[in-house]
Design an enzyme around this catalytic site. Structure first.
Site, PDB file in Angstrom:
ATOM      1  N   ASP A 196      -1.435  -0.626   6.167  1.00  0.00           N
ATOM      2  CA  ASP A 196      -1.286   0.291   7.580  1.00  0.00           C
ATOM      3  C   ASP A 196      -2.978   0.049   7.832  1.00  0.00           C
ATOM      4  O   ASP A 196      -3.089   0.914   8.856  1.00  0.00           O
ATOM      5  CB  ASP A 196      -0.864   1.643   7.529  1.00  0.00           C
ATOM      6  CG  ASP A 196      -1.865   2.467   6.537  1.00  0.00           C
ATOM      7  OD1 ASP A 196      -2.200   2.002   5.381  1.00  0.00           O
ATOM      8  OD2 ASP A 196      -2.092   3.513   6.969  1.00  0.00           O
TER       9      ASP A 196
ATOM     10  N   ASP B 189       0.666  -1.061  -0.079  1.00  0.00           N
ATOM     11  CA  ASP B 189      -0.064   0.011  -0.105  1.00  0.00           C
ATOM     12  C   ASP B 189       1.051   1.238   0.034  1.00  0.00           C
ATOM     13  O   ASP B 189       2.332   1.112   0.249  1.00  0.00           O
ATOM     14  CB  ASP B 189      -0.679  -0.108   1.176  1.00  0.00           C
ATOM     15  CG  ASP B 189      -1.753   1.340   1.263  1.00  0.00           C
ATOM     16  OD1 ASP B 189      -2.485   1.660   0.448  1.00  0.00           O
ATOM     17  OD2 ASP B 189      -1.890   1.811   2.581  1.00  0.00           O
TER      18      ASP B 189
ATOM     19  N   ASP C 150      -0.203   5.113   0.852  1.00  0.00           N
ATOM     20  CA  ASP C 150      -0.463   6.198   2.103  1.00  0.00           C
ATOM     21  C   ASP C 150      -0.379   5.436   3.321  1.00  0.00           C
ATOM     22  O   ASP C 150      -0.919   4.439   3.794  1.00  0.00           O
ATOM     23  CB  ASP C 150      -1.934   6.734   1.776  1.00  0.00           C
ATOM     24  CG  ASP C 150      -1.953   7.724   0.661  1.00  0.00           C
ATOM     25  OD1 ASP C 150      -1.368   8.756   0.599  1.00  0.00           O
ATOM     26  OD2 ASP C 150      -2.939   7.205  -0.188  1.00  0.00           O
TER      27      ASP C 150
END
Length: 344
Positions: free
Chosen positions: A214, A15, A17
């Site tokens: 995250d 991922d 961001d």
């Protein structure tokens, strides 16, 4: 002791961001981690729900941060949404775009006609994150959906991580229309749907990919749905308290403070496989006193000092065995301070 965590995988899907960067700043250690993977011959891919940039723009942004990336390695929800609409509707069909110019460009590149008003009689509304999205375009989208347009959301992330804290994400903008229309989108393209991950694996020919994210509700749930192992890094949205409360479909295989965890022994990051037993080596289950990394958990009392991730592994074993996170007490100054920091 196991080898490096990454050794068991033939592709790492990141991922962006909250994992590689925060808005426009690289997360410390992220460029070095990706560069090390490449130098060791491990393929990488990037799968992002953010629909505000096209793949070449994302690759350019990453390279500008010192993170090596090629456009072909980037999969985003904007391109996936446009491809879905191109399969469903004839070429040239009008599509009302709610989002950034990148989403407009993806729709146009897919052979469809981007429009901005309900009077254009769009066959679909595609909604993605854009910092300039406001009431006017949301109102047009609501009118178009009420008139029969298919409503496609690129993703439903409620927030975006930033150096100043979580900011409203596309899910918050989708919620505006959901409230106005009293219904959900017809299709959500991005994570936690597994498509971005399975496509990345197929393009690479990977047999054993690892997803690194995250967010439990998108990255990790998407990996579980795709049947892939996953690593949660604590540099973005989901924190220790979220992990302790995670239902089975949102539980990662591993947890680490940051991307350096990829190069540490796998057993130091491996979470219990299920509530009530089958813990990773040295973690125990069923309420027994357990120790790891300088920490000791006896019932609901945590004592000792050491690597916070080691303590988190112990706490997950207890929480997933039925002990509420808020019931854990610190029995040493270090444990008390850490639990407070984690809002436990």
């Amino acid at each position: 002791m196991s080898g490096e965590l990454v050794d068991g995988y033939d592709l790492v899907i990141f991922d962006l961001d909250g994992v590689i960067f925060l808005i426009d700043r690289p997360i410390p250690g992220a460029p070095e981690a990706v560069d090390r993977l490449r130098s060791e011959g491990t393929p990488v891919a990037y799968a992002t729900n953010n629909a505000s940039r096209r793949a070449p723009e994302v690759a350019a942004l990453l390279n500008g941060m010192g993170v090596p990336a090629a456009p072909a390695e980037v999969l985003n929800s904007a391109g996936a949404a446009a491809a879905l609409l191109a399969k469903r509707f004839p070429a040239g069909s009008p599509v009302l775009v709610v989002g950034a110019e990148a989403l407009v460009a993806e729709v146009r590149a897919a052979g469809l006609t981007p429009v901005s008003g309900a009077e254009d009689e769009p066959v679909a509304v595609v909604q993605g994150y854009g910092p300039e999205v406001g009431w006017k375009i949301l109102a047009e989208a609501a009118l178009a959906v009420r008139a029969g347009a298919v409503w496609v959301a690129t993703n439903t992330d409620r927030t975006l991580p930033s150096p100043r804290g979580p900011l409203p994400g596309n899910g918050s903008l989708v919620a505006v229309l959901r409230t106005a229309l009293d219904r959900d989108p017809d299709v959500v393209v991005g994570k936690p749907e597994p498509g971005l991950f399975t496509t990345a694996a197929a393009l690479s020919g990977a047999k054993r990919p690892l997803v690194v994210g995250d967010r439990l509700d998108t990255d990790i749930q998407g990996a579980v749905g795709a049947g892939m192992d996953s690593l949660l890094v604590l540099t973005g949205v989901s924190g220790p308290a979220d992990l302790l409360a995670a239902p089975p479909e949102r539980r990662p295989t591993y947890v680490a403070a940051d991307l350096s965890g990829l190069f540490r022994p796998a057993d130091e990051a491996r979470l219990p496989t299920k509530a009530g037993g089958e813990a990773a080596p040295g973690q125990g289950a069923g309420g027994q006193a357990v120790e790891a990394g300088g920490w000791r958990l006896a019932g609901t009392r945590l004592s000792g000092a050491g690597d916070p991730v080691a303590a988190l592994l112990l706490l997950c074993g207890a929480a997933w065995d039925g002990v509420p996170g808020k019931a854990i007490e610190g029995a040493s100054p270090e444990a008390t301070d850490m639990l407070k920091k984690w809002d436990l």
